[in-house]
Structures are given as structure tokens and as C-alpha cells.
Design an enzyme around this catalytic site. Structure first.
Site, short mmCIF file in Angstrom:
data_model
loop_
_atom_site.label_atom_id
_atom_site.label_comp_id
_atom_site.label_asym_id
_atom_site.label_seq_id
_atom_site.Cartn_x
_atom_site.Cartn_y
_atom_site.Cartn_z
N HIS A 78 49.03 41.60 36.25
CA HIS A 78 48.67 42.94 36.58
C HIS A 78 49.31 43.90 35.63
O HIS A 78 48.77 44.80 35.27
CB HIS A 78 49.35 43.24 38.04
CG HIS A 78 48.62 42.27 38.85
ND1 HIS A 78 49.30 42.38 40.55
CD2 HIS A 78 47.65 41.29 39.15
CE1 HIS A 78 48.41 41.34 40.91
NE2 HIS A 78 47.72 40.92 40.12
N HIS A 235 39.63 43.39 41.77
CA HIS A 235 40.79 42.75 41.26
C HIS A 235 40.74 41.37 40.63
O HIS A 235 41.71 41.26 39.73
CB HIS A 235 41.69 42.60 42.73
CG HIS A 235 43.19 42.06 42.46
ND1 HIS A 235 44.15 43.03 42.03
CD2 HIS A 235 43.68 40.60 42.06
CE1 HIS A 235 45.07 42.20 41.68
NE2 HIS A 235 44.91 40.97 41.71
N ASP A 239 42.57 40.58 37.19
CA ASP A 239 43.26 39.60 36.83
C ASP A 239 42.79 38.99 35.52
O ASP A 239 43.70 38.39 34.81
CB ASP A 239 43.13 38.56 37.89
CG ASP A 239 44.10 38.80 39.18
OD1 ASP A 239 45.05 39.58 38.95
OD2 ASP A 239 43.81 38.14 40.20
N HIS A 262 43.40 32.10 37.63
CA HIS A 262 44.24 32.23 36.49
C HIS A 262 44.04 31.10 35.73
O HIS A 262 44.09 30.91 34.48
CB HIS A 262 45.69 32.40 37.23
CG HIS A 262 45.84 33.88 37.87
ND1 HIS A 262 45.39 34.83 37.34
CD2 HIS A 262 45.99 34.16 39.05
CE1 HIS A 262 45.77 35.88 38.57
NE2 HIS A 262 46.00 35.15 39.28
ZN LIG Z 1 45.95 39.44 40.76
#
Ligand SMILES: [Zn+2]
Length: 306
Positions: A78, A235, A239, A262
């Protein structure tokens, strides 16, 4: 040209997963420095960890980087998104613990502080990574892909069984402050059903209903509900922007994520850099620099003379 902060900015809070208190200072840095973390609580070994894709040994619920001495910094995504979104190319980030403070679970408090501090232009050309050919990684139904486009675009899809999230998709050209207007205040989210399992594994120990959106079936348990009806997919785009920043330079191309996380975005960068024919360096012209995520934000207001 490259930029940095006009002055240092301080943050304090707790790590989302460790629950550990942390003081963090984001300092100006010279051209060519890039984004580098430095652990002030570590002695006897190299405390510096560059924010680069090949320093990620493991990315599951958050993005963690580690140097050759095993010194780690986690949940950097973030903050990385905020740096890109505010147009900051160089910074030294000092912190006295192993995890970046989660603050409100979004990038907004970081961007607000950066804008208040202002930016400084540096005497260094800005190079970007131009995507020349599609590169893709898959894991079951999940896909992450980079493909040619004039400037950075993010196209994301998610599909959760919880009715409070369900199927969401969003596509954005990241120029002209799109990150600040559309993505930066969207918070991290999780399913109530996953909280116990995460905490049993020593994760989410700093999580609260204030720094994460918690959903249970068709209910949003966090007070005040959602900031946007499609806050979860926004969001995920935040990311993705933060994880793509680990390329070490702005990307000129389109990112497509379908249920990607991720680890997939990191694997995508690894796949990209294994393919020298799929990308090239490109010195940013003023017009290209204006199409980067941090351009056209509040830059006119925040830029101060060098
Ligand atoms: Zn996040």
C-alpha cells in the site's frame, strides 16, 4: 525527470499481520536511488532492502521483501502504491520494525502526507519499462498478464462466494490522477471465515474492523460499511499498482488481473524479466511522463522549487 519528497514524512501505527508497533520515516533520496527500505532496529547485518521484484521470497497475503542477510520488510504494497500514485521515484524508508504500518488499510494516509510534504524534481532522466509482447502467468482460474498499451492501464476481475463482494470488475487508465481519485482510499478486505485461520498462523494480528473491511456472507461487518460499492476490486487494483512498482521503474503497458494476488503479480514480473524480447527501456518524454500514475495529481500544488 525523476522526483523525490521535498522533506521527510513520519508515520506510526501497527503492522497488519504482526500487530507490532512501528515508527516509519520516508526520507528524500537522490536520483537513481529508487525506493529502498532500511531497518533501524537491525544491527550487525545489512539493514537495507531495495524494493525490487527479485527481493520477494514469498508473497501470499502481503508482499514481503528480504535482503541477502535475511532482513525483511513486509506489507509494503500500500505504501509502494502511494509512492507511485503520488509520483515519487526515489525515497529512503526507515522503520524500526519488520512491517509497514497498516494505518487505515488503504494508501490514502500515505498520499495525503506526501502531498502535504511536496515533491522535488531531481536532475535525472526517468526511464520506463515499455511492454512489447504479452506475458502471462496462470494458476488454476487465476491469471495475471502484461500486454502492450500506450501507458499504464489496470484491468481487474474478482469473484468471491461472499455476496457482499461477489463478482466485480474495473478497468482504469492510470494517468491524470486516476489512482488518487479512484483507488487510493480503498481498504484491504478479508472474509470473517478466514480471520481465525489467519490468526492461528500468526497473521492479521493487527487487523481490526477499522483497518480492514471484514465481510461475512452478504454482510459488511466494518462500521460505516464500504467506501465504494466496488471497494474490494479497487483495492486489488491498488495492490497491483504497488506490486508492479517492484519492477523498479514505471511500466508502460496494460496489466490484467483475474483473481490474481501478490504472488501472481510477482511471478508475472519474474516472467517478464526472463523475456528480454517482451520489454525494453524507454526514456520518458515529457508527454509520456505526464501519462504516469503520479502525474497530474496534485502535483502543481505540491511541487516546490529545488
Ligand atoms: Zn492490499
Amino acid at each position: 525527470m525523476q522526483t523525490t519528497l521535498a522533506k521527510s514524512v513520519a508515520f506510526s501505527g501497527v503492522g497488519l499481520h504482526s500487530g507490532a508497533p512501528v515508527e516509519m520515516h520516508v526520507h528524500p533520496a537522490p536520483a537513481g536511488h529508487g525506493i529502498v527500505f532500511r531497518r533501524t532496529d537491525v544491527t550487525g547485518v545489512n539493514p537495507r532492502v531495495p524494493a525490487l521484484w527479485d527481493k520477494v521470497p514469498n508473497a501470499t497475503l502481503c508482499t514481503l521483501i528480504e535482503n541477502e542477510d535475511g532482513v525483511q520488510v513486509s506489507t509494503i504494497e500500500h505504501l509502494m502504491a502511494a509512492l507511485v500514485g503520488a509520483g515519487i521515484h526515489n525515497a529512503l524508508i526507515e522503520l524500526n520494525a519488520g512491517e509497514v504500518p497498516i494505518l487505515d488499510g488503504s494508501s490514502a494516509p500515505f498520499v495525503a502526507a506526501f502531498c502535504e510534504a511536496g515533491l522535488r524534481q531531481l536532475a535525472g532522466e526517468l526511464r520506463a519499462i515499455r511492454i512489447l509482447k504479452p506475458v502471462e502467468v496462470r494458476n488454476g482460474a487465476a491469471v495475471a498478464r502484461l500486454e502492450p498499451a500506450a501507458s499504464l492501464e489496470i484491468d481487474f476481475r474478482i469473484d468471491f462466494t461472499d455476496a457482499a463482494i461477489g463478482k466485480q470488475s474495473k478497468r482504469l487508465k492510470m494517468a491524470n490522477g486516476a489512482f488518487v481519485r479512484e483507488l487510493m482510499d480503498s481498504r484491504t478486505f478479508c472474509r470473517l471465515a478466514d480471520v481465525d485461520a489467519m490468526q492461528e498462523h500468526g497473521l492479521a494480528l493487527g487487523g481490526t474492523f477499522e483497518n480492514a473491511v471484514v465481510v461475512d456472507g452478504d454482510k459488511v461487518l466494518s462500521p460505516g460499511g464500504l467506501r465504494h460499492a466496488d471497494e474490494p476490486v479497487r483495492h486489488k487494483m491498488l495492490d497491483a499498482l504497488g506490486d508492479l512498482a517492484l519492477a523498479g521503474a514505471p511500466i508502460l503497458g496494460r496489466y490484467r488481473g483475474n483473481r490474481a494476488g501478490h504472488a501472481m503479480t510477482n511471478n508475472l514480473l519474474r516472467a517478464l524479466f526472463e523475456r528480454p524480447d517482451a520489454w525494453c527501456w524507454e526514456t520518458c518524454s515529457p508527454a509520456q511522463a505526464y501519462s504516469l500514475p503520479g502525474a497530474g495529481v496534485c502535483r502543481a500544488e505540491v511541487m516546490v522549487s529545488a
